[in-house]
Design a protein around this motif. Structure first.
Motif, PDB file in Angstrom:
ATOM      1  N   VAL A  17       0.728  -0.937  -0.405  1.00 37.41           N
ATOM      2  CA  VAL A  17      -0.361  -0.281   0.103  1.00 37.41           C
ATOM      3  C   VAL A  17       0.626   0.945  -0.235  1.00 37.41           C
ATOM      4  O   VAL A  17       0.576   2.130  -0.904  1.00 37.41           O
ATOM      5  N   ALA A  75       1.093   3.678  -3.255  1.00 34.58           N
ATOM      6  CA  ALA A  75       0.643   5.537  -2.701  1.00 34.58           C
ATOM      7  C   ALA A  75       2.592   6.320  -3.410  1.00 34.58           C
ATOM      8  O   ALA A  75       1.966   7.062  -3.252  1.00 34.58           O
ATOM      9  N   ALA A  89       2.192   9.221  -6.464  1.00 36.45           N
ATOM     10  CA  ALA A  89       2.045  10.886  -6.216  1.00 36.45           C
ATOM     11  C   ALA A  89       3.610  10.735  -7.051  1.00 36.45           C
ATOM     12  O   ALA A  89       3.454  12.127  -7.209  1.00 36.45           O
ATOM     13  N   LEU A 106      -6.916   4.315  -3.826  1.00 35.97           N
ATOM     14  CA  LEU A 106      -5.112   4.933  -3.672  1.00 35.97           C
ATOM     15  C   LEU A 106      -5.973   6.400  -4.331  1.00 35.97           C
ATOM     16  O   LEU A 106      -5.411   7.663  -3.705  1.00 35.97           O
ATOM     17  N   ASP A 107      -5.976   6.004  -5.723  1.00 36.73           N
ATOM     18  CA  ASP A 107      -6.966   6.833  -6.373  1.00 36.73           C
ATOM     19  C   ASP A 107      -8.193   7.954  -6.749  1.00 36.73           C
ATOM     20  O   ASP A 107      -8.658   8.639  -7.371  1.00 36.73           O
ATOM     21  N   ARG A 149      -8.236   9.999  -1.932  1.00 36.74           N
ATOM     22  CA  ARG A 149      -6.999  11.484  -2.371  1.00 36.74           C
ATOM     23  C   ARG A 149      -7.968  12.852  -1.313  1.00 36.74           C
ATOM     24  O   ARG A 149      -7.038  13.317  -1.237  1.00 36.74           O
TER      25      ARG A 149
END
Length: 406
Positions: free
Chosen positions: A334, A338, A342, A398-399, A404
């Motif tokens: 994870v 991430a 980024a 995550l996106d 976010r």
């Protein structure tokens, strides 16, 4: 992240149809049938593209050959001996042909002799799945008692040497032969059945070479090919050593963050980049994979996402390990993803064209029907599908705006 899948060509027991149904977006392949040092012609490149582009029933697959893995670097180039200059020019000509065919990402490695090393190609897990494993004691038994390499015992922890002698004495002839075959499987040309004498001959060529010399040869190679890659719009990416610590007395030069930083600085061109493999680098406890992505991400052109579990039976540098589930093992996947996302957002803000970094779910455990398919070791169909699904789930979560914007 661009979701890709490695395919070994028409002989691969995992088909183009399988890739399509797995939902991959692009294909990673190579012309494995062409000898190292020989030219990859436009005709051979186009043939592989056609093979990827069609399914069994003749329908278009919608898939393209997007990443080369690998365009092999000859032992002559690594040693700077024999036909190395001719091989260098051929490598550059192959790169031109690949770019003319629309391929922009080329993975390679600079590991001497060994492409990778495992002692077990189908190690059974409690679930019944099988995976690839590197057992340090078994490897020591091979190195000291089967290969009989001079000085091998002096390079390993005393406890490992002692246990290797006991374990070797308990092995029957079948296991000894299997162990030798498994180690030799990672040697170029292993399909031609290398003998132990072949292995000894290859190792003798590097007996006097220090890591500093091999690193200088890598920088010399990149000083020749990276400017051309920059001109052509090709992104080169060096795969790390696998495993990332010394074996068989061979020099290692791409095993740590410091190794990569030094080579990126020595040939400071965007085209000179990194294949960040979390499995290979994760087999060395000191490597901080999310941190490497944060600090070196500008030059990461290709990603291999897999996980290994260290068994801590050696020393601070070398240990046994096995290839675990993609969300298991020592790498926080994870945190890793991430850091990748980024970096991609940073590239987008800069206006770069290489925003989406190609990623493939590297290796995987044999599960379900994989167990009877007997495909390429480390490259099962269902095991990789499971890994890709898990990684895709993290990427999607995550996106997501809810995450976010939190």
């Amino acid at each position: 992240m661009r979701q890709t899948w490695r395919w070994f060509g028409p002989k691969d027991l995992v088909s183009v149809d399988d890739m399509r149904q797995a939902g991959v977006e692009g294909v990673v392949s190579a012309l494995h049938h062409i000898p190292t040092g020989a030219l990859w012609t436009p005709e051979e490149i186009a043939r592989r593209q056609r093979e990827i582009g069609v399914m069994r029933d003749g329908a278009a697959s919608g898939l393209n050959w997007e990443v080369v893995e690998s365009l092999p670097v000859s032992e002559d180039i690594k040693k700077q001996k024999g036909d190395w200059r001719a091989h260098l020019e051929t490598w550059k000509a192959s790169m031109r042909n690949l770019r003319a065919a629309g391929i922009e990402v080329i993975c390679y490695n600079f590991m001497p002799v060994l492409d990778w090393t495992r002692t077990d190609l189908a190690w059974r897990r409690p679930s019944g799945a099988t995976c690839m494993r590197f057992d340090l004691t078994d490897f020591a038994a091979f190195d000291i008692h089967i290969l009989e390499r001079p000085g091998a015992a002096g390079e390993l922890p005393a406890a490992v040497v002692e246990e290797a002698a006991r374990r070797f004495a308990e092995m029957d002839g079948t296991r000894r032969s299997e162990l030798a075959r498994n180690v030799v499987f990672g040697l170029p040309g292993a399909a031609e059945q290398f003998t132990l004498d072949d292995v000894r001959r290859h190792l003798s060529d590097y007996a006097a070479m220090r890591p500093e010399t091999l690193r200088r040869h890598l920088v010399d190679f990149l000083s020749e090919v990276a400017p051309l890659a920059e001109e052509l719009g090709v992104r080169l990416c060096c795969h790390p050593d696998d495993p990332p610590f010394p074996l068989l007395g061979l020099p290692r030069v791409m095993s740590t963050e410091a190794d990569y930083a030094a080579v990126m600085e020595a040939v400071d061109l965007k085209a000179n980049g990194i294949t960040l493999c979390t499995g290979s680098l994760g087999a060395r406890a000191e490597n901080d994979l999310p941190g490497m992505m944060e600090r070196l991400g500008d030059r990461v052109h290709f990603l291999h996402l897999r996980n290994v579990t260290l068994e801590r039976d050696g020393d601070a540098l070398r240990n046994s390990f096995f290839e675990d589930g993609h969300l298991e093992g020592g790498t926080d996947m994870v945190a890793m993803i991430a850091a990748i996302l980024a970096e991609e957002r940073r590239r987008e803000a800069e206006g770069r064209t290489d925003i989406s970094i190609p990623m493939r779910p590297d290796h995987g455990q044999d599960i379900l029907d994989d167990l009877g398919r007997k495909g390429q070791p480390g490259y099962p169909s269902i095991g990789r599908l499971k890994g890709l699904a898990e990684l895709r789930g993290i990427m999607t979560a995550l996106d997501h705006p809810l995450v976010r914007g939190a």
